[in-house]
Design an enzyme around this catalytic site. Structure first.
Site, PDB file in Angstrom:
ATOM      1  N   ALA A   7       4.686 -21.771   9.644  1.00 33.12           N
ATOM      2  CA  ALA A   7       5.766 -20.797   9.483  1.00 33.12           C
ATOM      3  C   ALA A   7       5.314 -19.468  10.071  1.00 33.12           C
ATOM      4  CB  ALA A   7       6.115 -20.623   8.010  1.00 33.12           C
ATOM      5  N   GLY A  11       7.004  -9.328   9.109  1.00 36.28           N
ATOM      6  CA  GLY A  11       6.951  -8.377   8.003  1.00 36.28           C
ATOM      7  C   GLY A  11       5.770  -8.642   7.101  1.00 36.28           C
ATOM      8  N   GLY A  12       4.741  -7.806   7.234  1.00 35.04           N
ATOM      9  CA  GLY A  12       3.539  -7.979   6.413  1.00 35.04           C
ATOM     10  C   GLY A  12       3.552  -7.129   5.164  1.00 35.04           C
ATOM     11  N   GLY A  13       4.736  -6.689   4.747  1.00 39.16           N
ATOM     12  CA  GLY A  13       4.851  -5.851   3.553  1.00 39.16           C
ATOM     13  C   GLY A  13       4.746  -6.646   2.268  1.00 39.16           C
ATOM     14  N   ASN A  14       5.072  -5.999   1.153  1.00 38.47           N
ATOM     15  CA  ASN A  14       4.864  -6.618  -0.162  1.00 38.47           C
ATOM     16  C   ASN A  14       5.714  -7.865  -0.388  1.00 38.47           C
ATOM     17  OD1 ASN A  14       3.000  -4.620  -0.850  1.00 38.47           O
ATOM     18  ND2 ASN A  14       4.589  -3.268  -1.631  1.00 38.47           N
ATOM     19  N   ILE A  15       6.985  -7.831   0.043  1.00 43.02           N
ATOM     20  CA  ILE A  15       7.836  -9.020  -0.116  1.00 43.02           C
ATOM     21  C   ILE A  15       7.327 -10.143   0.777  1.00 43.02           C
ATOM     22  CG2 ILE A  15      10.122  -9.948   0.472  1.00 43.02           C
ATOM     23  CD1 ILE A  15      10.314  -8.702  -2.148  1.00 43.02           C
ATOM     24  N   GLY A  16       6.922  -9.792   1.997  1.00 43.90           N
ATOM     25  CA  GLY A  16       6.391 -10.801   2.915  1.00 43.90           C
ATOM     26  C   GLY A  16       5.139 -11.463   2.380  1.00 43.90           C
ATOM     27  N   LYS A 216      23.809 -12.021  -7.428  1.00 45.69           N
ATOM     28  CA  LYS A 216      22.533 -11.307  -7.398  1.00 45.69           C
ATOM     29  C   LYS A 216      22.723  -9.848  -6.988  1.00 45.69           C
ATOM     30  CE  LYS A 216      18.635  -9.771  -5.411  1.00 45.69           C
ATOM     31  NZ  LYS A 216      18.337  -8.879  -4.302  1.00 45.69           N
TER      32      LYS A 216
END
Length: 390
Positions: A7, A11-16, A216
């Site tokens: 995969a 996006g290497g942020g917190n969600i990623g 949601k």
């Protein structure tokens, strides 16, 4: 360790790192992170693993995420394209406004793809039909050949994600603290007739995503943002402090009572089921362990005040049905007051728009409503009041 599934995640942020990559990793995928932030990519390239800590009422659980790679799309675009061209899944968690910037490498990869099954494309954003939006940008950069047989090369599935990521410790590095609760719903129809549905533990595949997205967005995001904007005016630091204040707690409840009415009448959800869902959400965002910062939750007010978002989205539909929207209008007013907050560009832009435009122009520009819409006349006096400073 060799992986037979891959995969690529933008996006290497917190969600990623803390949500999408955790699920992909735990489902046996090798994850390739892609980002333009040098600091994040360098850290991911240097560290062979990081920790995701799930926070719940029953304490904390730690998971180690490893066997990943990372590429900087500013400097390694050719490699990014190669990785996507040979991947099973490409996902993103970059923010809805950034989707257009992560379209070209996916388009080039689809053009270059030679595998005998289509790649799954799933945007994991806090926005309605974000994958459809991403697809539009991708298709605009595809070759005519790829466009003509796109179904054989890629399948695009919208998703709804729900997981709170609080402000992280300053010295956390790549490690992520995240709430235990999650929901990741993905539409399954795009994978029919020759598609390859990603086998990801935790994804809930559904036939019709709209009820899940609206439930949601109009419950979690509406309550969360209502608490943040009222809390900001009340000088509260954390969301749980807002909800410990009975008056503010009741205001948040009133807002999601209105959206609950829409969810029940539009999607056929039972009153009891929606009430239980609302109770569970209020409990989640009231969790003091999350230390969920009011300013973090309130940031990007222009996006949150836009036409299909958490306030105007449900309020517009309710107004069209002739239903009550008083509490949502109150939240909209508080959001308009979220101006010039340090570290948030949109709050400064909001202040500028309010200063430089008439109230009518603001409602059209910010809320995406024309004068003929029944909600327009309800928001107009709010904007005039905010502009007048009363």
């Amino acid at each position: 360790m060799p992986y037979d599934k891959k995969a690529v995640h933008f996006g290497g942020g917190n969600i990623g790192r803390g949500f999408v990559a955790e699920f992909l990793h735990n489902s046996g995928y090798e994850v390739v992170f892609v980002d333009v932030m040098d600091s994040i990519i360098e850290a991911l390239q240097k560290q062979s693993s990081y920790t995701v800590t799930e926070i719940g009422d029953d304490g904390e659980r730690e998971f180690t995420i490893d066997h990943y790679r990372a590429l900087n799309s500013k400097h390694e675009m050719d490699k990014v394209v190669q990785e996507i061209a040979s991947a099973d899944v490409v996902t993103c968690a970059v923010g809805p406004n950034i989707l257009k910037f992560v379209a070209e490498p996916v388009a080039k990869a689809i053009d270059a793809r030679t595998l005998d099954y289509p790649i799954a494309v799933i945007a994991c954003e806090n926005a309605i039909n974000a994958t459809t939006t991403w697809r539009g940008f991708i298709e605009g950069k595809l070759s005519e050949d790829s466009k003509s047989n796109l179904d054989k090369k890629a399948r695009f599935a919208n998703s709804a994600i729900d997981r709170i990521v609080p402000v992280q410790d300053k010295d956390a590095g790549l490690n992520v603290k995240i709430e235990k609760f999650y929901e990741w719903c993905v539409e399954q129809k795009p994978f029919e007739n020759g598609g390859k549905k990603p086998d990801v533990k935790g994804i809930h595949y559904v036939d019709d995503l709209e009820p899940y997205i609206e439930r949601k967005l109009f419950t979690v995001n509406t309550s969360h943002a209502t608490a943040a904007y009222y809390g900001h005016q009340a000088k509260k630091q954390y969301i749980h402090e807002v909800l410990q204040d009975k008056k503010l707690h009741d205001i948040v409840r009133d807002a999601v009572k209105e959206t609950a009415h829409l969810i029940v009448s539009k999607h056929g959800v039972s009153v009891q089921e929606q009430n239980d869902y609302v109770d569970s959400i209020i409990k989640r965002i009231s969790n003091p362990v999350l230390k969920d910062n009011v300013e973090r939750v309130g940031r990007a007010p222009l996006r949150k005040l836009s036409r299909k978002e958490r306030f105007v989205g449900p309020a517009a539909q309710l107004a069209e049905r002739g239903e009550k929207v008083d509490a949502l209008l109150g939240a909209i007013e508080q959001a308009y007051l979220f101006q010039n907050v340090e570290g948030d560009e949109e709050s400064a832009e909001l202040a500028k728009i309010l200063k430089e435009n008439s109230a009518e122009e603001v409602v059209t520009k910010v809320n995406g409503l024309d004068k003929s819409h029944p909600l327009f006349e309800k928001i107009l006096p709010i904007v005039k009041k905010v502009q007048g400073g009363s």
